[in-house]
Design a protein around this motif. Sequence first.
Motif, PDB file in Angstrom:
ATOM      1  N   ILE A   1       0.843  -1.206   0.000  1.00  0.00           N
ATOM      2  CA  ILE A   1       0.000   0.000   0.000  1.00  0.00           C
ATOM      3  C   ILE A   1       0.875   1.251   0.000  1.00  0.00           C
ATOM      4  CG2 ILE A   1      -1.601   1.367   1.417  1.00  0.00           C
ATOM      5  CD1 ILE A   1      -2.868  -1.341   2.294  1.00  0.00           C
ATOM      6  N   ILE A   2       1.880   1.268   0.884  1.00  0.00           N
ATOM      7  CA  ILE A   2       2.747   2.452   0.976  1.00  0.00           C
ATOM      8  C   ILE A   2       3.502   2.675  -0.332  1.00  0.00           C
ATOM      9  CG2 ILE A   2       4.750   3.450   2.161  1.00  0.00           C
ATOM     10  CD1 ILE A   2       2.113   3.565   3.769  1.00  0.00           C
ATOM     11  N   LYS A   3       3.975   1.592  -0.919  1.00  0.00           N
ATOM     12  CA  LYS A   3       4.685   1.723  -2.203  1.00  0.00           C
ATOM     13  C   LYS A   3       3.761   2.313  -3.265  1.00  0.00           C
ATOM     14  CE  LYS A   3       7.106  -2.414  -2.028  1.00  0.00           C
ATOM     15  NZ  LYS A   3       7.441  -3.641  -2.725  1.00  0.00           N
ATOM     16  N   ARG A   4       2.533   1.800  -3.294  1.00  0.00           N
ATOM     17  CA  ARG A   4       1.583   2.284  -4.297  1.00  0.00           C
ATOM     18  C   ARG A   4       1.222   3.743  -4.062  1.00  0.00           C
ATOM     19  NH1 ARG A   4      -2.219  -1.227  -6.491  1.00  0.00           N
ATOM     20  NH2 ARG A   4      -3.299   0.688  -7.034  1.00  0.00           N
ATOM     21  N   GLU A   5       1.315   4.181  -2.809  1.00  0.00           N
ATOM     22  CA  GLU A   5       1.007   5.575  -2.508  1.00  0.00           C
ATOM     23  C   GLU A   5       2.232   6.467  -2.712  1.00  0.00           C
ATOM     24  OE1 GLU A   5      -1.836   6.725  -2.174  1.00  0.00           O
ATOM     25  OE2 GLU A   5      -3.173   5.484  -0.984  1.00  0.00           O
ATOM     26  N   GLY A   6       3.290   5.890  -3.267  1.00  0.00           N
ATOM     27  CA  GLY A   6       4.480   6.677  -3.567  1.00  0.00           C
ATOM     28  C   GLY A   6       5.385   6.899  -2.369  1.00  0.00           C
ATOM     29  N   GLY A   7       5.191   6.123  -1.299  1.00  0.00           N
ATOM     30  CA  GLY A   7       5.981   6.333  -0.082  1.00  0.00           C
ATOM     31  C   GLY A   7       7.003   5.237   0.149  1.00  0.00           C
ATOM     32  N   ARG A   8       7.541   5.235   1.363  1.00  0.00           N
ATOM     33  CA  ARG A   8       8.608   4.320   1.723  1.00  0.00           C
ATOM     34  C   ARG A   8       8.266   3.708   3.072  1.00  0.00           C
ATOM     35  NH1 ARG A   8      13.831   4.781   3.187  1.00  0.00           N
ATOM     36  NH2 ARG A   8      13.511   6.688   4.333  1.00  0.00           N
ATOM     37  N   ILE A   9       8.607   2.441   3.278  1.00  0.00           N
ATOM     38  CA  ILE A   9       8.355   1.811   4.576  1.00  0.00           C
ATOM     39  C   ILE A   9       9.615   1.080   5.002  1.00  0.00           C
ATOM     40  CG2 ILE A   9       7.387  -0.322   3.573  1.00  0.00           C
ATOM     41  CD1 ILE A   9       5.316  -0.221   5.923  1.00  0.00           C
ATOM     42  N   TRP A  10       9.952   1.159   6.303  1.00  0.00           N
ATOM     43  CA  TRP A  10      11.184   0.508   6.758  1.00  0.00           C
ATOM     44  C   TRP A  10      11.101   0.200   8.246  1.00  0.00           C
ATOM     45  CZ3 TRP A  10      10.571   5.669   6.007  1.00  0.00           C
ATOM     46  CH2 TRP A  10      10.992   6.544   7.010  1.00  0.00           C
ATOM     47  N   VAL A  11      12.114  -0.495   8.744  1.00  0.00           N
ATOM     48  CA  VAL A  11      12.111  -0.861  10.151  1.00  0.00           C
ATOM     49  C   VAL A  11      13.501  -0.677  10.742  1.00  0.00           C
ATOM     50  CG1 VAL A  11      12.551  -3.310   9.647  1.00  0.00           C
ATOM     51  CG2 VAL A  11      11.529  -2.670  11.827  1.00  0.00           C
ATOM     52  N   GLU A  12      13.521  -0.220  11.995  1.00  0.00           N
ATOM     53  CA  GLU A  12      14.770  -0.193  12.755  1.00  0.00           C
ATOM     54  C   GLU A  12      14.500  -1.029  13.990  1.00  0.00           C
ATOM     55  OE1 GLU A  12      14.827   3.965  13.382  1.00  0.00           O
ATOM     56  OE2 GLU A  12      15.262   4.374  11.270  1.00  0.00           O
ATOM     57  N   SER A  13      15.426  -1.957  14.275  1.00  0.00           N
ATOM     58  CA  SER A  13      15.111  -2.866  15.368  1.00  0.00           C
ATOM     59  C   SER A  13      16.358  -3.429  16.020  1.00  0.00           C
ATOM     60  CB  SER A  13      14.252  -4.021  14.826  1.00  0.00           C
ATOM     61  OG  SER A  13      13.920  -4.887  15.886  1.00  0.00           O
ATOM     62  N   THR A  14      16.267  -3.674  17.323  1.00  0.00           N
ATOM     63  CA  THR A  14      17.326  -4.381  18.036  1.00  0.00           C
ATOM     64  C   THR A  14      16.672  -5.573  18.708  1.00  0.00           C
ATOM     65  OG1 THR A  14      18.225  -2.208  18.527  1.00  0.00           O
ATOM     66  CG2 THR A  14      19.225  -4.084  19.667  1.00  0.00           C
ATOM     67  N   GLU A  15      17.254  -6.738  18.472  1.00  0.00           N
ATOM     68  CA  GLU A  15      16.659  -7.951  19.003  1.00  0.00           C
ATOM     69  C   GLU A  15      16.600  -7.861  20.527  1.00  0.00           C
ATOM     70  OE1 GLU A  15      18.611 -11.433  17.620  1.00  0.00           O
ATOM     71  OE2 GLU A  15      16.923 -12.728  18.165  1.00  0.00           O
ATOM     72  N   GLY A  16      15.435  -8.139  21.057  1.00  0.00           N
ATOM     73  CA  GLY A  16      15.261  -8.124  22.508  1.00  0.00           C
ATOM     74  C   GLY A  16      14.922  -6.759  23.077  1.00  0.00           C
ATOM     75  N   LYS A  17      15.096  -5.704  22.289  1.00  0.00           N
ATOM     76  CA  LYS A  17      14.828  -4.367  22.805  1.00  0.00           C
ATOM     77  C   LYS A  17      13.615  -3.702  22.177  1.00  0.00           C
ATOM     78  CE  LYS A  17      19.212  -3.193  24.730  1.00  0.00           C
ATOM     79  NZ  LYS A  17      20.421  -2.397  24.657  1.00  0.00           N
ATOM     80  N   GLY A  18      13.265  -4.163  20.999  1.00  0.00           N
ATOM     81  CA  GLY A  18      12.093  -3.586  20.366  1.00  0.00           C
ATOM     82  C   GLY A  18      12.336  -3.134  18.947  1.00  0.00           C
ATOM     83  N   SER A  19      11.256  -2.720  18.290  1.00  0.00           N
ATOM     84  CA  SER A  19      11.320  -2.329  16.886  1.00  0.00           C
ATOM     85  C   SER A  19      10.632  -0.997  16.700  1.00  0.00           C
ATOM     86  CB  SER A  19      10.593  -3.349  16.008  1.00  0.00           C
ATOM     87  OG  SER A  19      11.057  -4.642  16.272  1.00  0.00           O
ATOM     88  N   THR A  20      11.104  -0.256  15.686  1.00  0.00           N
ATOM     89  CA  THR A  20      10.387   0.939  15.266  1.00  0.00           C
ATOM     90  C   THR A  20      10.077   0.790  13.783  1.00  0.00           C
ATOM     91  OG1 THR A  20      11.663   2.216  16.847  1.00  0.00           O
ATOM     92  CG2 THR A  20      10.422   3.445  15.189  1.00  0.00           C
ATOM     93  N   PHE A  21       8.790   0.700  13.492  1.00  0.00           N
ATOM     94  CA  PHE A  21       8.366   0.630  12.089  1.00  0.00           C
ATOM     95  C   PHE A  21       7.980   2.027  11.648  1.00  0.00           C
ATOM     96  CE2 PHE A  21       8.202  -3.683  10.551  1.00  0.00           C
ATOM     97  CZ  PHE A  21       8.387  -4.418  11.713  1.00  0.00           C
ATOM     98  N   CYS A  22       8.456   2.407  10.453  1.00  0.00           N
ATOM     99  CA  CYS A  22       8.181   3.751   9.955  1.00  0.00           C
ATOM    100  C   CYS A  22       7.697   3.692   8.516  1.00  0.00           C
ATOM    101  CB  CYS A  22       9.450   4.605   9.943  1.00  0.00           C
ATOM    102  SG  CYS A  22      10.388   4.537  11.466  1.00  0.00           S
ATOM    103  N   PHE A  23       6.881   4.672   8.160  1.00  0.00           N
ATOM    104  CA  PHE A  23       6.640   4.897   6.733  1.00  0.00           C
ATOM    105  C   PHE A  23       6.557   6.387   6.493  1.00  0.00           C
ATOM    106  CE2 PHE A  23       2.208   4.522   8.249  1.00  0.00           C
ATOM    107  CZ  PHE A  23       1.613   5.620   7.645  1.00  0.00           C
ATOM    108  N   SER A  24       6.900   6.767   5.270  1.00  0.00           N
ATOM    109  CA  SER A  24       6.789   8.181   4.920  1.00  0.00           C
ATOM    110  C   SER A  24       5.936   8.305   3.669  1.00  0.00           C
ATOM    111  CB  SER A  24       8.173   8.777   4.686  1.00  0.00           C
ATOM    112  OG  SER A  24       8.760   8.168   3.568  1.00  0.00           O
ATOM    113  N   LEU A  25       5.194   9.404   3.612  1.00  0.00           N
ATOM    114  CA  LEU A  25       4.326   9.653   2.457  1.00  0.00           C
ATOM    115  C   LEU A  25       4.575  11.066   1.955  1.00  0.00           C
ATOM    116  CD1 LEU A  25       0.899   8.248   3.651  1.00  0.00           C
ATOM    117  CD2 LEU A  25       2.307   7.329   1.811  1.00  0.00           C
ATOM    118  N   PRO A  26       4.640  11.232   0.640  1.00  0.00           N
ATOM    119  CA  PRO A  26       4.826  12.586   0.106  1.00  0.00           C
ATOM    120  C   PRO A  26       3.538  13.400   0.258  1.00  0.00           C
ATOM    121  CG  PRO A  26       4.552  11.012  -1.681  1.00  0.00           C
ATOM    122  CD  PRO A  26       4.563  10.212  -0.409  1.00  0.00           C
TER     123      PRO A  26
END
Lengths: 121, 640
Positions: free
Chosen positions: B594-619
């Motif tokens: 969906i994000i790709k089709r909307e022209g945006g970007r989606i990614w993740v930053e994560s450390t095992e055992g500490k948690g994850s941050t999922f992000c997306f950006s939209l123009p």
Amino acid sequence: MAKKRIMVADDDPSIVDAISMMLEFEGYEPIPTVDGTIVKEMQDELPDLLLLDIWMSGEDGKDICKRLKKQESTKHIPVIMISASRDVEKSAKESGADDFIAKPFEMEVLLSKVKKYLQTK
Amino acid sequence: MNEEIINILLVEDDKDDYLLFKTYLSKLPISYTLEWEQTYDTGIERLKKKSDFHLCFVDFRLGEKNGIDFIKEVKSLNLPQAIIMLTGQGDEQLGLQAVRAGAEDFYNKTGINSETLNRAIRFTFERTKARSQEHELAIAQREKRIFSTIFEKAPAFITILRGKNHVFEMANPSYYQLIGGHRNIINKPVIEALPEVKDQAFIEMLDKVFATGIPHIENEMKVMLKRSADGALEDRYVNFVYQPIIEQNKFISGIFVHGLDVTEQVVSRIELQKSQERLKLAQKAGNIGTFEWLFDQDKVIWTPELESIYGIPQGSYDGTFDAWRKLVHPEDIDVAETTLKRAVKEQAPFTIEFRIIWPDGSVHWILSKGDILHDKNNKPKRMVGVNIDITERKALERQKDDFLGIASHELKTPVTSIKAYGQVLELIFRKKGDIKAAEQLTKMDAQVDKLSNLIGDLLDVTKIQSGRLQFHEEYFDFNELVNEILDEMQHTSEKHQLIKKLDKTKSVFGDRDRIGQVITNLISNAIKYSPHADKIVIATKVKSQDVTLSVQDFGVGIPKEKQDKVFEQFFRVSGPKQDTFPGLGLGLYISSEIIKREGGRIWVESTEGKGSTFCFSLPFKAKKRRNQTNTLASEEVKHE
């Protein structure tokens, strides 16, 4: 005051049944039907509101809606379209329906929409 | 008495001195010849022409030049004759110079007498004779060594056959290597030494060369030889020459055979041909064709399989880009062409699916994959790739998509009525005052919602893959959407507190519901994968071009090597102690599509055992979207 009459049209009898029960609870008079043709050809004893499934067997809900909204005698009847597709909004707008609900729905949402369109009438 | 004749040349410009020399010479007890040249130049010429002079006497005084120059020139020309310089009275110094320049000796002609002349001639003659014999012997030995080295060590095989029966006279080690080292062939005719070559045409060739004297050459001729003692026939391939040995009287005495064993080259070439044939066969069987686009010639080469894949007669493809263009479905050509041209421009590999139309009008699906190859200077030289007919696969995929679409739609109907019945029932219990029963039904309703979401995901994946996911785009307030979702989700989440950190945002252009679906998915994942945490941080950040939403949890996290896989279909994170989390593994895949089709970007930053941050950006701005994947068909399904 007479009970408001709401036509419930879906080709699945259990859905028609369940919705009818909800409406009865709220004090409406449901007119259940699983036959699209009946909806399309309705002349007398018109309902106060129509809950219409988009995918009726034999008849396309969108066509039914378009036709009702063109006819002088029926165009005042509010139509709420129901569909299992997440894309119901587009179909509803295209066929001139007043509102839409995606399946499965929350009872509260259905009832509040029904209430809204019966009040504004 | 000495029987040897000594040939002498005298270079002397004074005739009287010549006559005097001649007279003394005649008195000596030796056999000799004497020739006389009067000038420097004629003396040199004479020595050059006639090499059997043993001795040359040269006078110091020779007109403008002198005897020492003469000696130097003779030595520089590498002429073999021994030289004695004639000097006048008291010219000892000159004599020494002459010897240094290469003379054998010097002789004072004013004191000429038979005895001293005899001594000078004899000594010089014997000395030079001994030296030249040594020299010749050394040359002969050296030549012999060279020849035997060539003969022994040459990679070429050499053998000499004598007479009309082709009797082996000699053969070098390479020859034995060819025919087998166990053999005893010398002094035997070929037919006896190598009986297996009978009827292999070699004897006939030898006979012909022997009879006609015309050499015979063969390339990569197969010969079957019993190379090992156990006698099994082996195939060898040889290049060779049969060279007749012609004696001085034109008589043919034998045949000189030399050549090379080229078996390895021939065999590897045959292997290569075989493997190419196998590849061709495989391509035919697998409906695969290969193409090559040579940029410098602007020419495209097709294998015959490709022509059959495109349904055109063998040999009818003319090698132009345009001819291919015309075969591609008009609805697909733009995307196909753009993809190819982008691959050339970016010098990157490409994969594309498109439809083609056969001359008979039938439509076929092609999968094309290829890459760009560079020349030495790293300039793109050609595109090489394969085309695969995937019509059948496409039909099956379509069937699968349709099936999943219908199946999930059909599943929704009973779910809808279960939910409706449940809600009515809950209402009844509540009205009766049976709160406990009503609460059970609330829980059931939540489970029905989960089921309904799973079905929705399946339906979405089907639509994404068949290119039928629809978007209804409009401008909407991004933060308003985030707030709405957070309120709703906080409502159902008892354990986790959803913390908001929102920047002021502008309106975003896109499908509000679909983007909401992504946010919901990210938050419910965050809740699901942080069972022991109690908060989730949801933040929006505004930049000039776009807005970024991030959902941070403090849960299990994702190992680094798996982070780029989380947006793939069916990916699921397994928790500690091999716990697994429920789900189909479709949510993030759908979100990313969906994000790709909307022209945006989606990614993740994560450390095992500490948690994850999922992000997306939209123009913020509505962008012209890339044609979704490369699948081009998009018809509505009948039930929508």
